[in-house]
Design a protein around this motif. Structure first.
Motif, PDB file in Angstrom:
ATOM      1  N   ILE A   1      57.719  53.636  34.020  1.00  0.00           N
ATOM      2  CA  ILE A   1      58.072  53.607  32.535  1.00  0.00           C
ATOM      3  C   ILE A   1      58.292  52.192  32.331  1.00  0.00           C
ATOM      4  O   ILE A   1      59.221  51.362  32.814  1.00  0.00           O
ATOM      5  CB  ILE A   1      59.219  54.209  32.277  1.00  0.00           C
TER       6      ILE A   1
ATOM      7  N   ILE B   1      56.544  55.570  22.194  1.00  0.00           N
ATOM      8  CA  ILE B   1      55.553  56.326  22.664  1.00  0.00           C
ATOM      9  C   ILE B   1      54.333  55.340  22.943  1.00  0.00           C
ATOM     10  O   ILE B   1      53.567  55.395  23.967  1.00  0.00           O
ATOM     11  CB  ILE B   1      55.445  57.634  21.949  1.00  0.00           C
TER      12      ILE B   1
ATOM     13  N   ASN C   1      54.818  52.815  25.588  1.00  0.00           N
ATOM     14  CA  ASN C   1      54.796  53.126  27.033  1.00  0.00           C
ATOM     15  C   ASN C   1      53.154  53.980  27.367  1.00  0.00           C
ATOM     16  O   ASN C   1      52.940  53.933  28.577  1.00  0.00           O
ATOM     17  CB  ASN C   1      55.702  54.130  27.525  1.00  0.00           C
TER      18      ASN C   1
ATOM     19  N   ALA D   1      55.820  62.921  28.920  1.00  0.00           N
ATOM     20  CA  ALA D   1      56.969  62.542  29.297  1.00  0.00           C
ATOM     21  C   ALA D   1      58.166  63.036  28.743  1.00  0.00           C
ATOM     22  O   ALA D   1      57.777  64.219  27.924  1.00  0.00           O
ATOM     23  CB  ALA D   1      57.008  61.033  28.912  1.00  0.00           C
ATOM     24  N   SER D   2      59.321  62.722  28.778  1.00  0.00           N
ATOM     25  CA  SER D   2      60.351  63.320  28.149  1.00  0.00           C
ATOM     26  C   SER D   2      61.156  61.945  27.614  1.00  0.00           C
ATOM     27  O   SER D   2      61.145  60.774  27.895  1.00  0.00           O
ATOM     28  CB  SER D   2      61.392  63.999  28.804  1.00  0.00           C
ATOM     29  N   MET D   3      62.060  62.222  26.466  1.00  0.00           N
ATOM     30  CA  MET D   3      62.684  61.199  25.736  1.00  0.00           C
ATOM     31  C   MET D   3      64.126  61.316  25.541  1.00  0.00           C
ATOM     32  O   MET D   3      64.484  62.575  25.342  1.00  0.00           O
ATOM     33  CB  MET D   3      62.040  61.039  24.708  1.00  0.00           C
TER      34      MET D   3
ATOM     35  N   GLU E   1      62.418  56.583  27.818  1.00  0.00           N
ATOM     36  CA  GLU E   1      61.437  57.769  28.185  1.00  0.00           C
ATOM     37  C   GLU E   1      61.754  57.897  29.595  1.00  0.00           C
ATOM     38  O   GLU E   1      62.008  57.028  30.308  1.00  0.00           O
ATOM     39  CB  GLU E   1      60.227  57.400  27.990  1.00  0.00           C
TER      40      GLU E   1
END
Ligand code: PLP
Length: 284
Positions: free
Chosen positions: A2, A79, A82, A87-89, A114
């Motif tokens: 990331i 978002i 990257n 993904a997760s945030m 992220e």
């Protein structure tokens, strides 16, 4: 890898992204966060997470340093920076800097980072997971505070017990796991899940909306003894969706296999996710 993070509204290299050492989140555990999935470059159910983010902030008397549209723009910016489809945030809000190490500052710190898209081996869904009972009540159950000390401290015990997570209970009643909401299914396909004393999960909310169309739902904390008569159990969270539970400490749930209700709800939830993503909610 990331590449970028957002710290107080600025996109910075993720490696080395930091806030100062007098931050009250660090020094006193005065902080909160939220956590959502990014799917196909879109933040899933983001309105719900933003609602909860502001609710948590309000309950902790923290001032979010920007408005909703601005936060949404920051989310979108990260978002794009990257460039990850999935993904997760994590949105973290802390008490800000305190030169005396205690008094809240006027200005909270806001960090957006992220993480890699979380995946679970298929056997978690095919065989189900095991939970370990642990007597505990979270201090501010309705707030997503940054305090997960009990869960982190117990990881070794979990591993020894071959369990996936802790299931918290208090006064004979079950609340939730360290990071997920907990449900049982009683004979007659009656779904029971705590209605208070818990963190109101966004996945819980969507799962319950879907469940109400097909099943009877009771919002009350399940009693420990009810584990013995439950035909199924499952947990919900943003990353795990609807994950079947087949054992709680020494109690085998139902026939020890994931059941039809949790499978059905997982399918319904995935459909709801797909429908949400089709109505592209990207801010332009
Ligand atoms: C985040 C969390 C949940 C699950 O919430 P989701 O919004 O569904 O991810 C449940 N309980 C606790 C304590 C949590 O921190």
């Amino acid at each position: 890898m990331i590449k970028f993070a957002s710290v107080n509204g600025e996109i910075v290299p993720a490696e080395g992204a930091s806030i100062g050492v007098t931050d009250l989140g660090l020094l006193r555990g005065y902080g909160m966060f939220d956590f959502l999935l990014i799917l196909n470059g879109q933040p899933l159910f983001v309105e719900d997470y933003l609602d909860r983010f502001w609710r948590s902030a309000h309950q902790l008397k923290l001032k979010v340093p920007l408005d909703r549209d601005q936060l949404m723009a920051h989310i979108q910016q990260l978002i794009e920076a990257n460039g990850l489809d999935n993904a997760s945030m994590r949105l973290v809000l802390t008490g800000g800097y305190a030169s005396d190490g205690y008094s809240p500052s006027e200005k909270a710190n806001l960090i957006i980072i992220e993480h890699e898209y979380p995946t679970y081996t298929p056997d978690k869904y095919e065989k189900g997971i095991k939970l370990l009972l642990h007597e505990y009540q979270r201090q501010f159950p309705t707030i997503k505070t940054t305090n997960y000390v009990v869960g982190i401290l117990m990881q070794e015990e979990l591993q020894k017990a071959g369990a996936d997570d802790l299931l918290f209970h208090h006064g004979g009643l079950i609340t939730e796991t360290t990071r997920a909401n907990f449900f049982i299914v009683l004979p007659g396909d009656r779904i029971v899940t705590a209605g208070d004393g818990i963190l109101e999960g966004i996945t819980r909310k969507h799962t319950l909306m879907l469940a109400r169309k097909h099943y009877q739902v009771e919002e009350r904390q399940p009693a420990l003894e009810e584990l013995k008569t439950a035909t199924e159990a499952f947990i919900t969270s943003s990353t795990k969706r609807v994950m079947p539970v087949v054992q709680v400490s020494d109690v085998v749930i139902g026939n020890g296999q994931p059941g039809p209700v949790s499978k059905h709800l997982l399918e319904l939830l995935k459909e709801a996710e797909a429908a949400y993503l089709k109505n592209d909610v990207r801010v332009s």
